[in-house]
Design an enzyme around this catalytic site. Structure first.
Site, PDB file in Angstrom:
ATOM      1  N   ILE A 205       0.867  -1.186   0.000  1.00 55.74           N
ATOM      2  CA  ILE A 205       0.000   0.000   0.000  1.00 55.74           C
ATOM      3  C   ILE A 205       0.900   1.231   0.000  1.00 55.74           C
ATOM      4  O   ILE A 205       1.747   1.375   0.880  1.00 55.74           O
ATOM      5  CB  ILE A 205      -0.900   0.066   1.260  1.00 55.74           C
ATOM      6  CG1 ILE A 205      -1.736  -1.197   1.426  1.00 55.74           C
ATOM      7  CG2 ILE A 205      -1.820   1.289   1.192  1.00 55.74           C
ATOM      8  CD1 ILE A 205      -2.504  -1.241   2.748  1.00 55.74           C
ATOM      9  N   HIS A 206       0.740   2.089  -0.995  1.00 60.09           N
ATOM     10  CA  HIS A 206       1.547   3.314  -0.993  1.00 60.09           C
ATOM     11  C   HIS A 206       0.857   4.508  -1.631  1.00 60.09           C
ATOM     12  O   HIS A 206       1.273   5.641  -1.425  1.00 60.09           O
ATOM     13  CB  HIS A 206       2.875   3.079  -1.728  1.00 60.09           C
ATOM     14  CG  HIS A 206       2.757   3.194  -3.219  1.00 60.09           C
ATOM     15  ND1 HIS A 206       2.240   2.187  -4.002  1.00 60.09           N
ATOM     16  CD2 HIS A 206       3.048   4.221  -4.069  1.00 60.09           C
ATOM     17  CE1 HIS A 206       2.245   2.568  -5.263  1.00 60.09           C
ATOM     18  NE2 HIS A 206       2.716   3.794  -5.336  1.00 60.09           N
TER      19      HIS A 206
END
Length: 356
Positions: A205-206
């Site tokens: 997740i970024h």
């Protein structure tokens, strides 16, 4: 001898540049590598240059940690100064980051041709900084290397047939890199042994749309935690995302590790049962290594992965995420389908540049 300025700044660009730089060297094209510094952490930058044997950047602007406007502006200023000094035959940019846009703008304003690798992609979500970057970069580029037929059709719908540009479908250079480095990763990476896991889900997740929306981030972590009750979830976490989780008291039960280098990422991809991500690059890498993918977004630029059943979109809905895990973990697909050029994309770029 042709002289090309290559602008990179973020992890996916290092991977793409590795594939293209190797072909430029093979075909006798002089390359000057400029690192904007957008990704500066050792695990996000240095390790890629070392592992992938990318030449050390000729110039490093060390620009990072600023707002989008400030970062892009300073990059534009720094790149322009270098271009005026060295006057290359063309500037090559990759993907959709602030580094991409700054490199393209700097070159175009002083009449140096712009080559955009990974052109024509669209999410149709104008709230994404990446969408703005890629649209503007495409419009001011002179050569557009498109990874897919869908990317070419996007450009045609936007009227690019009427513009003085060259549009080429060459495939995806990330597949070139994945194929080339897979054997080296098997020999050099020990990440699986370190983790002591052989049956796990890999998650990343970024994206700003997920990490900056605390409610969304909470839902995603809850969804991953639910999956983690059934199978370990390995989550290489960007330092910024880790800070947000800590600051907002969001507790992850997943196996959180630091960002990993490319070889470790390949090992994780090849060894996992399933991939969950909001990254465009990781969606493709999952396909390259024969893994189904759940994408934590409402849309994707890589529509062919969804259309062919390799990928499914769940947004930030924890219930959809959990349901998709149960569907995708038992899905069977033919990953031999040629969607991205099967490893010849970078050579096509080098041959085209040679003829400039």
């Amino acid at each position: 001898m042709k002289r090309i300025f290559t602008i990179v700044g973020a992890r996916p660009q290092f991977v793409k540049a590795a594939a293209v730089s190797r072909m430029l060297k093979k075909h006798g094209i002089d390359e000057v590598l400029v690192h904007t510094g957008q990704h500066f952490d050792a695990n996000m930058s240095d390790v890629f240059f070392e592992e992938m044997e990318i030449p050390k950047p000729d110039h490093n602007l060390n620009i990072n940690g600023l707002t989008h406007g400030a970062m892009t502006g300073r990059m534009l200023e720094g790149i322009e100064k270098l271009l005026l000094q060295e006057q290359p035959d063309a500037v090559m940019v990759f993907g959709d980051t602030n580094s991409t846009l700054a490199g393209a703008l700097a070159a175009k304003k002083i009449n140096i041709p712009v080559i955009h690798v990974e052109a024509g992609l669209r999410s149709f979500n104008m709230k994404m900084p990446e969408e703005i970057n890629r649209i503007i970069t495409d419009r001011i580029s002179d050569i557009l290397f498109c990874p897919t037929e869908n990317a070419i059709q996007n450009l045609k719908r936007e009227g690019f047939d009427l513009f003085p540009v060259k549009i080429i479908k060459n495939g995806d250079v990330m597949q070139d890199a994945a194929y080339y480095y897979a054997q080296k990763a098997a020999l050099k990476s020990t990440i699986i042994e370190q983790l002591g896991l052989h049956h796990f889900v890999l998650a990343t997740i970024h994206r700003q749309e997920n990490t900056d929306d605390i409610q969304k981030l909470h839902h995603l972590i809850d969804g991953l935690n639910a999956i983690n009750h059934e199978i370990p979830v390995v989550l290489p976490l960007h330092p910024r995302t880790e800070h947000i989780l800590s600051q907002c008291h969001i507790r992850s039960k997943c196996i959180i590790i630091k960002p990993v280098g490319y070889f470790d990422m390949i090992r994780l991809l090849k060894s996992c049962q399933l991939v969950i991500t909001d990254s465009g690059g990781v969606q493709k890498e999952a396909f390259f290594f024969g893994k189904h993918c759940i994408t934590l977004r409402e849309e994707t630029e890589w529509v062919e992965l969804v259309e062919n059943g390799f990928n499914t979109l769940v947004g930030a809905d924890e219930n959809l995420l959990f349901a998709a895990y149960h569907t995708m973990k038992q899905k069977q697909s033919d990953f031999s389908l040629n969607l991205y050029g099967n490893g010849t994309a970078a050579e096509q770029i080098a041959l085209t540049i040679k003829e400039l």
